[in-house]
Design an enzyme around this catalytic site. Structure first.
Site, mmCIF file in Angstrom:
data_model
loop_
_atom_site.group_PDB
_atom_site.id
_atom_site.type_symbol
_atom_site.label_atom_id
_atom_site.label_comp_id
_atom_site.label_asym_id
_atom_site.label_seq_id
_atom_site.Cartn_x
_atom_site.Cartn_y
_atom_site.Cartn_z
ATOM 1 N N HIS A 25 0.780 -1.061 -0.048
ATOM 2 C CA HIS A 25 -0.060 -0.077 0.011
ATOM 3 C C HIS A 25 0.817 1.182 0.096
ATOM 4 C CE1 HIS A 25 -3.501 -2.455 1.647
ATOM 5 N NE2 HIS A 25 -3.290 -2.546 0.511
ATOM 6 N N ASP A 37 -6.880 -5.954 -1.997
ATOM 7 C CA ASP A 37 -5.854 -5.221 -1.174
ATOM 8 C C ASP A 37 -5.346 -4.413 -2.400
ATOM 9 O OD1 ASP A 37 -4.397 -7.058 -2.543
ATOM 10 O OD2 ASP A 37 -3.233 -7.645 -0.849
#
Length: 263
Positions: free
Chosen positions: A90, A145
């Protein structure tokens, strides 16, 4: 395997990242994701960066997602493993999206799971006509994700995003183009030429202006209209006072191609 999982070079402001695990369809494991985050951090600190190109090694896959075999091998500690993967992943996605330099995904094959997230996070995506796109997460009982739950609804709409997640539908390159997931489809043998033409165009463009556009796009989905208008005003005023802005206006008035300065 560590650094070799991603071949990386940066020359004349053009960064090239190749996910390099062709035998595993370029699936990313922890080491590969950590390396991706390191590269993204390095690019974020490069004042001379002009363009970033991401692709997969071989001719079968861009990136087939995360390395699911490690989830089975470390099933007793899979929660910790996923934390170790999602944190740098991320971070990498956010930094790539926040670069001034445009990011191009050269989709040379299957893009699934986090591979699809990377395509969605890129500013431009060019795919070969044999490319395929799949969210993959719910097919193994997982959830998204890599930012795909934020990116996909903005690119293709919530209904279509839900269809991909809930049904496991695979999109062809033609369908991905029609849905707005990618920008262009080319024949398999034309990907390199198409990417290089685009790289040349963008590398000679106004990188600061591109960065302003990217930041405006990122804020447009969360800002109220008035806040977005105010940000637009601040951005165009600031850009008008840069060397890029001055050269662009001067070239327009003089009826010649702009020669944007390299930073």
């Amino acid at each position: 395997m560590t650094e070799s999982m991603i071949d990386f070079s940066c020359q004349d402001g053009i960064a090239r990242l190749t996910l390099h695990r062709p035998a595993a369809f370029n699936a990313l494991n922890t080491e590969g994701i950590v390396r991706l985050a390191e590269i993204a951090s390095q690019l974020a600190q490069d004042p001379h960066l002009r363009v970033v190109v991401i692709r997969g090694a071989g001719d079968k896959a861009f990136c087939a997602g995360g390395d699911v075999t490690t989830f089975v091998e470390q099933s007793e500690q899979v929660g910790r493993l996923l934390q170790e993967m999602t944190d740098p992943l991320h971070q990498a996605v956010a930094r790539l999206m926040q670069l001034d330099a445009p990011v191009i995904a050269a989709v040379n094959g299957v893009a699934a799971g986090v591979g699809l997230s990377l395509v969605a996070a890129a500013d431009l995506a060019i795919a070969v006509d044999s490319a395929r796109f799949n969210t993959a997460y719910t097919q193994i009982g997982y959830t998204p994700d890599g930012g795909s739950s934020w990116l996909l609804p903005r690119l293709i709409g919530q209904r279509r995003t839900m269809e991909l997640y809930l049904t496991g539908r695979t999109l062809s390159a033609a369908e991905a183009l029609e849905w707005g997931l990618i920008n262009r489809v080319v024949a398999n043998g034309q990907l390199d030429e198409t990417i290089e033409q685009l790289v040349t165009q963008l590398a000679n463009g106004p990188t600061g202006s591109f960065g302003g556009v990217k930041r405006l796009m990122l804020s447009s989905s969360t800002n109220a209209l008035e806040a977005q208008l105010a940000q637009e005003a601040r951005t165009i005023i600031a850009q008008s006072q840069t060397d890029e802005g001055r050269e662009g206006v001067r070239a327009f008035v003089e009826k010649r191609p702009a020669r944007f300065p390299r930073r």
